[in-house]
Design a protein around this motif. Structure first.
Motif, PDB file in Angstrom:
ATOM      1  N   GLU A   1       0.820  -1.223   0.000  1.00  0.00           N
ATOM      2  CA  GLU A   1       0.000   0.000   0.000  1.00  0.00           C
ATOM      3  C   GLU A   1       0.847   1.263   0.000  1.00  0.00           C
ATOM      4  O   GLU A   1       0.601   2.201  -0.765  1.00  0.00           O
ATOM      5  CB  GLU A   1      -0.896   0.042   1.243  1.00  0.00           C
TER       6      GLU A   1
ATOM      7  N   GLY B   1       2.691   1.596  -3.171  1.00  0.00           N
ATOM      8  CA  GLY B   1       1.745   1.999  -4.219  1.00  0.00           C
ATOM      9  C   GLY B   1       1.635   3.516  -4.310  1.00  0.00           C
ATOM     10  O   GLY B   1       1.594   4.086  -5.410  1.00  0.00           O
ATOM     11  N   GLU B   2       1.631   4.176  -3.172  1.00  0.00           N
ATOM     12  CA  GLU B   2       1.539   5.645  -3.180  1.00  0.00           C
ATOM     13  C   GLU B   2       2.846   6.269  -3.679  1.00  0.00           C
ATOM     14  O   GLU B   2       2.838   7.264  -4.399  1.00  0.00           O
ATOM     15  CB  GLU B   2       1.180   6.176  -1.790  1.00  0.00           C
TER      16      GLU B   2
ATOM     17  N   LYS C   1       2.835   6.158  -7.356  1.00  0.00           N
ATOM     18  CA  LYS C   1       2.028   7.251  -7.931  1.00  0.00           C
ATOM     19  C   LYS C   1       2.872   8.525  -8.064  1.00  0.00           C
ATOM     20  O   LYS C   1       2.773   9.251  -9.052  1.00  0.00           O
ATOM     21  CB  LYS C   1       0.837   7.583  -7.023  1.00  0.00           C
TER      22      LYS C   1
ATOM     23  N   ASP D   1      -6.077   0.548   4.305  1.00  0.00           N
ATOM     24  CA  ASP D   1      -5.953   1.939   3.873  1.00  0.00           C
ATOM     25  C   ASP D   1      -5.723   2.879   5.066  1.00  0.00           C
ATOM     26  O   ASP D   1      -6.247   3.991   5.110  1.00  0.00           O
ATOM     27  CB  ASP D   1      -7.213   2.369   3.086  1.00  0.00           C
TER      28      ASP D   1
ATOM     29  N   PRO E   1       1.804   6.791   4.192  1.00  0.00           N
ATOM     30  CA  PRO E   1       2.753   6.571   3.091  1.00  0.00           C
ATOM     31  C   PRO E   1       3.886   7.597   3.052  1.00  0.00           C
ATOM     32  O   PRO E   1       4.762   7.526   2.185  1.00  0.00           O
ATOM     33  CB  PRO E   1       1.871   6.715   1.842  1.00  0.00           C
TER      34      PRO E   1
ATOM     35  N   THR F   1      -2.741  11.079   8.530  1.00  0.00           N
ATOM     36  CA  THR F   1      -3.128   9.678   8.666  1.00  0.00           C
ATOM     37  C   THR F   1      -3.280   9.394  10.167  1.00  0.00           C
ATOM     38  O   THR F   1      -2.862  10.211  11.001  1.00  0.00           O
ATOM     39  CB  THR F   1      -2.052   8.756   8.047  1.00  0.00           C
TER      40      THR F   1
ATOM     41  N   THR G   1      -4.487   5.991   3.460  1.00  0.00           N
ATOM     42  CA  THR G   1      -3.223   5.903   2.737  1.00  0.00           C
ATOM     43  C   THR G   1      -3.339   6.513   1.337  1.00  0.00           C
ATOM     44  O   THR G   1      -2.510   7.329   0.926  1.00  0.00           O
ATOM     45  CB  THR G   1      -2.816   4.414   2.595  1.00  0.00           C
ATOM     46  N   ARG G   2      -4.395   6.104   0.623  1.00  0.00           N
ATOM     47  CA  ARG G   2      -4.542   6.550  -0.771  1.00  0.00           C
ATOM     48  C   ARG G   2      -4.819   8.039  -0.855  1.00  0.00           C
ATOM     49  O   ARG G   2      -4.249   8.738  -1.699  1.00  0.00           O
ATOM     50  CB  ARG G   2      -5.656   5.749  -1.460  1.00  0.00           C
ATOM     51  N   ALA G   3      -5.669   8.527   0.054  1.00  0.00           N
ATOM     52  CA  ALA G   3      -5.983   9.963   0.026  1.00  0.00           C
ATOM     53  C   ALA G   3      -4.720  10.776   0.301  1.00  0.00           C
ATOM     54  O   ALA G   3      -4.485  11.827  -0.311  1.00  0.00           O
ATOM     55  CB  ALA G   3      -7.062  10.280   1.048  1.00  0.00           C
TER      56      ALA G   3
ATOM     57  N   GLY H   1      -1.591   9.855  -0.356  1.00  0.00           N
ATOM     58  CA  GLY H   1      -0.747   9.782  -1.553  1.00  0.00           C
ATOM     59  C   GLY H   1      -1.265  10.701  -2.657  1.00  0.00           C
ATOM     60  O   GLY H   1      -0.502  11.415  -3.310  1.00  0.00           O
ATOM     61  N   ASP H   2      -2.595  10.683  -2.863  1.00  0.00           N
ATOM     62  CA  ASP H   2      -3.198  11.537  -3.900  1.00  0.00           C
ATOM     63  C   ASP H   2      -2.914  13.016  -3.604  1.00  0.00           C
ATOM     64  O   ASP H   2      -2.649  13.807  -4.505  1.00  0.00           O
ATOM     65  CB  ASP H   2      -4.702  11.307  -3.980  1.00  0.00           C
TER      66      ASP H   2
END
Ligand code: IPM
Ligand code: MG
Length: 355
Positions: free
Chosen positions: A14, A17-18, A21, A288, A292, A330, A343-345, A347-348
């Motif tokens: 995870e 992954g960020e 990106k 999530d 990251p 986070t 996590t994804r938010a 990274g975005d």
């Protein structure tokens, strides 16, 4: 810029992954980045019955830099030591000759309240731990299990350092201090260990080559205490593999969260492996929830050290600062009552802040 991506286990995929990106966004902006992914740790064991599969090591050897997530998980805890996920990391460090581990502990002002210490003790904290990474009791032989003279089973390990190993890591310490605050603290246990007596002798003898750097020595127990008593007394710390492992985890709490600390592990030619200093956190894997930022900040170190692109490193670090300033947190760095993002938010948001 050939980069091997080794996500590993637990939260590793995870957080990596960020970071990927972020790399993709930099590629779109024109950097000649090529990535290839391979399994390590438990994932290596699942794929090829070994924590460092041959194909993974070959990919890492052919790359200019390696980005690693984290390894380990309960599923692999009962494997024999040689097959445990941690061996994947230890072997790749050794095989690539990554003897110099740089672990900065930097407090972002926005996170002062998340530090385990009072804000006034950590405000402005910026210290660099330089940990020797391919020697010491981690790799010393002999080691193992045996039946002792009293007929009892015992386990044993060997702490050892050769002069050349001490010299090359001390050199990194002095050179780093020279470019920073010109203070180097060498940490050892020279009141007890022969290895440390030699360590202290070698480091002391090198001080004459660096008149501009103020060298001091500290026993590791005192260093552990001083890190929480008055961490800002330190600029650069240089120490062996085992002591550095422990002190760098301790230092991470000063910076708010272990989820914030990146690291670089370098060979003699600035080829490097870049990873967060935290572990695979199996308890929150796949939810999530992981931070990251330590992995993303490890990319910044990669651009600075391996690719000599301090400009790109600065852009990544500025993007991380920007998302913290926007209030994104986070769970590990959120204060009680603060809303946490995933996590994804996170990274975005860093990708967006990169512009
Ligand atoms: C670290 C970790 C590793 C170490 C483990 C996973 C082998 O704790 O990178 O600090 O002990 O070096
Ligand atoms: Mg550790």
């Amino acid at each position: 810029m050939k980069i091997a991506i080794l996500p590993g286990d637990g939260i590793g995929p995870e957080i990596v992954g960020e970071a990927v990106k972020v790399l993709a966004s930099l590629r779109r902006a024109g950097l000649p980045i090529e990535t290839e992914t391979a399994p390590i740790g438990g994932a290596g064991y699942d794929a090829a019955k070994h924590p460092l599969p041959d194909a993974t090591l070959e990919l890492a050897q052919a790359a200019d830099a390696v980005v690693l997530g984290a390894v380990g998980g309960p599923k692999y805890d009962t494997l024999p030591r040689a097959l445990r996920p941690e061996q994947g990391i230890l072997r790749i460090r050794k095989a690539l000759g990554l003897f110099a581990n740089l672990r900065p502990a930097l407090l972002y002002p926005e996170l002062a309240a998340s530090s385990a210490l009072k804000p006034e003790l950590v405000a402005g904290l910026d210290l660099m731990i330089i940990r020797e990474l391919t020697g010491d009791i981690y790799f010393g032989e002999p080691r193992g299990r045996r039946r002792n003279a009293a007929g009892e089973d015992e386990g044993y390990d060997t702490m050892r350092y050769a002069v050349s190993e001490i010299r090359r890591i001390a050199r990194v310490g002095f050179e780093t201090a020279k470019k920073r605050g010109r203070k180097l603290t060498s940490v050892d246990k020279a009141n007890v260990l022969d290895t440390s007596i030699l360590w202290r002798e070698v480091v002391s003898a090198m001080a004459q080559d660096y008149p501009e750097v103020a060298l001091s020595h500290m026993y590791v127990d005192n260093a552990a205490m001083q890190l929480v008593r008055n961490p800002k007394q330190f600029d650069v710390i240089v120490t062996g593999n085992l002591f550095g492992d422990i002190l760098s985890d301790e230092a991470s709490m000063l910076a708010g969260s272990i989820g914030m600390l990146p690291s670089a592990s370098l060979d003699a030619n600035q080829k490097g492996l870049y990873e967060p200093i935290h572990g695979s956190a199996p308890d929150i894997a796949g939810q999530d929830k992981a931070n990251p930022l330590a992995t993303i900040l490890s990319l910044a170190m990669m651009f600075r050290y391996t690719f000599a692109r301090a400009d790109v490193a600065g852009r990544i670090e500025a993007a991380v600062r920007a998302v913290l300033a926007q209030g994104l947190r986070t769970a590990d760095i959120a204060l009680p009552g603060e809303r946490a993002v995933g996590t994804r938010a996170m990274g975005d948001a860093v990708v967006a802040a990169l512009g």
